[in-house]
Design an enzyme around this catalytic site. Structure first.
Site, PDB file in Angstrom:
ATOM      1  N   GLY A 208       0.820  -1.209   0.000  1.00 60.35           N
ATOM      2  CA  GLY A 208       0.000   0.000   0.000  1.00 60.35           C
ATOM      3  C   GLY A 208       0.845   1.246   0.000  1.00 60.35           C
ATOM      4  O   GLY A 208       2.047   1.197  -0.249  1.00 60.35           O
ATOM      5  N   ASN A 209       0.220   2.370   0.235  1.00 57.79           N
ATOM      6  CA  ASN A 209       0.976   3.622   0.323  1.00 57.79           C
ATOM      7  C   ASN A 209       0.360   4.505   1.402  1.00 57.79           C
ATOM      8  O   ASN A 209      -0.652   4.153   1.996  1.00 57.79           O
ATOM      9  CB  ASN A 209       1.007   4.324  -1.039  1.00 57.79           C
ATOM     10  CG  ASN A 209      -0.386   4.670  -1.511  1.00 57.79           C
ATOM     11  OD1 ASN A 209      -1.057   5.507  -0.931  1.00 57.79           O
ATOM     12  ND2 ASN A 209      -0.828   4.002  -2.573  1.00 57.79           N
ATOM     13  N   ARG A 210       0.982   5.654   1.634  1.00 57.30           N
ATOM     14  CA  ARG A 210       0.605   6.461   2.797  1.00 57.30           C
ATOM     15  C   ARG A 210      -0.426   7.551   2.504  1.00 57.30           C
ATOM     16  O   ARG A 210      -0.653   8.425   3.320  1.00 57.30           O
ATOM     17  CB  ARG A 210       1.876   7.097   3.388  1.00 57.30           C
ATOM     18  CG  ARG A 210       2.602   6.152   4.308  1.00 57.30           C
ATOM     19  CD  ARG A 210       4.111   6.371   4.316  1.00 57.30           C
ATOM     20  NE  ARG A 210       4.557   7.736   4.368  1.00 57.30           N
ATOM     21  CZ  ARG A 210       4.936   8.368   5.478  1.00 57.30           C
ATOM     22  NH1 ARG A 210       4.876   7.767   6.636  1.00 57.30           N
ATOM     23  NH2 ARG A 210       5.378   9.596   5.417  1.00 57.30           N
TER      24      ARG A 210
END
Ligand code: CTP
Length: 403
Positions: A208-210
């Site tokens: 995922g990412n932030r």
């Protein structure tokens, strides 16, 4: 400086109790609020509550305090009128210019922005009479917030719920700040993607990412407050639905692509604010991947995800459709942004410099909006909503130029 004057109209629906929370937010944020309930609203919440919470007198009829000509004065002096909940009856009266109590008189005399937050049973909302009344009010410049979907009075569920009062408050705040009575995105359909995709490895893990989704939500909220019909495609944000916005929840890049392609044919504008994973694991393990004693882990093989922004830019679903992309850069921000704008083929690219405090999860942002026509619009460090407003200013100007 005088406090901004808000008239809170309350009509007779069970959601009237939720208007107390809206009233509290308005007064606590420095607004002078005059509550104007209808007679039937008082069956749900009494005058004493409205008066105590607003600190102002409360009346429903034009006959109280006649010497002050309240049926004219209250509307004339308002900076904003918000009707929450707005029943089918109140919408009908407002659309047809009836004036048989203080609220409907106020609606006729107000020259400020007007926001309606309807709440009623699904059948009443969907009835052609109500839909035509809503269309009439919108055509005249009112913001009519789409009701939310969920539990209604009794055992029914469906579209017709009053949106969360906090979200109605956000719409009021935006409309008040802009102070315009002619919303510039009215009649437009905008699609906004927000959040960050998650690419599953197994049932419990993902890449995922932030991205928090806050910038996309700010875009959706501000577009709704400027009169647009908004479809928000939300990837893993966990935030409450903005008022009046249709929210489609997605998880992966592939799901996000499907949702965007489904909504795009009907859209005047598509804004890709979501952080879409460029790659996903080539395989998905149906069972949890277990560590094996004494063995190195298997490498993860990745495959490319489709580039949604490039795809919708190259193959516009409608002539004149405007596509906006986002880019986060660490070095050579403008030069890289320009190259990316060309590569993606969108009309605008909002370029952020990624750094501490900026972008991920914060309430603030700083960016430059690059236009395919060579324009460059810097947006100083500030709330994500300010950046959203600048994006819509540029988009609205471009949409008007196309007409
Ligand atoms: N985007 C997309 N589909 C993808 C990847 C990104 O639609 N598969 C969109 C994002 O929503 C955003 C923009 O493209 O609007 C960001 O561009 P992107 O290519 O993701 O930037 P980077 O990944 O930072 O590119 P690079 O690694 O080339 O810098």
């Amino acid at each position: 400086m005088d406090k901004p004057k808000v008239v809170l109209g309350v009509s007779g629906g069970i959601a009237a109790y939720k208007a107390c929370e809206l009233l509290r937010r308005l007064t606590e944020s420095g607004h002078d609020v005059r509550v104007v309930p209808t007679a039937s609203a008082l069956h749900f919440v009494g005058a004493a509550t409205w008066s105590a919470l607003s600190g102002n007198p409360v009346s429903t009829e034009v006959w109280d305090d006649v010497h002050e000509v309240p049926h004219v004065r209250i509307g004339q002096h308002a900076d904003l009128v918000v009707v929450a909940p707005a029943t089918a009856d109140t919408l009908a009266k407002a659309a047809h210019g009836l004036a048989d109590d203080l609220l409907t008189n106020t609606l006729l005399t107000a020259r400020c922005p007007v926001v309606f937050a309807p709440a009623m049973h699904t059948e009443m909302w969907e009835h052609p009479a109500t839909q035509e009344n809503v269309a009439t009010l919108r055509r005249r410049g009112a913001i009519v917030i789409e009701p939310a979907v969920g539990r209604l009075t009794g055992v029914d569920t469906g579209k017709g719920r009053l949106p969360d009062p906090t979200e109605i408050f956000e719409v009021c705040r935006h409309v008040l700040a802009r102070g315009v009575t002619e919303p510039d995105l009215k009649g437009r359909h905008v699609v906004v993607s927000a959040g960050g995709t998650r690419e599953p490895l197994d049932p419990v893990r993902f890449l995922g990412n932030r991205s928090s989704g806050k910038q996309g939500y700010a875009l959706a909220r501000t577009a709704a407050a400027r009169g647009a019909r908004v479809t928000l495609i939300a990837a893993n944000t966990g935030m409450p639905d903005p008022a009046g916005v249709d929210v489609v929840q997605v998880g992966t890049a592939v799901q996000l692509r499907e949702a965007v392609l489904k909504a795009a044919p009907d859209a005047d504008v598509v804004v890709m604010a979501a952080a879409v994973a460029d790659f996903r694991p080539a395989t998905y393990a149906a069972g949890k991947i277990k560590k094996q004693d004494g063995q190195e882990p298997e490498p993860i093989t990745l495959v490319r995800n489709p580039d949604i922004l490039a795809e919708i830019s190259a193959d516009r679903a409608r002539p004149g459709q405007i596509v906006v992309g986002f880019a986060a850069e660490t070095d050579d921000v403008l030069a890289n942004g320009r190259k990316k704008l060309e590569r993606k083929g969108c009309d605008f690219l909002v370029v952020n410099e990624v750094g501490e405090r900026k972008t991920f999860g914060s309430e603030e942002n700083e960016a430059v909006v690059l236009g395919a026509d060579g324009s460059e619009t810097p947006v100083p460090y500030g709330p994500k909503e300010a950046l959203a407003e600048t994006v819509w200013d540029l988009v609205a100007r471009r949409l008007d130029a196309h007409v």
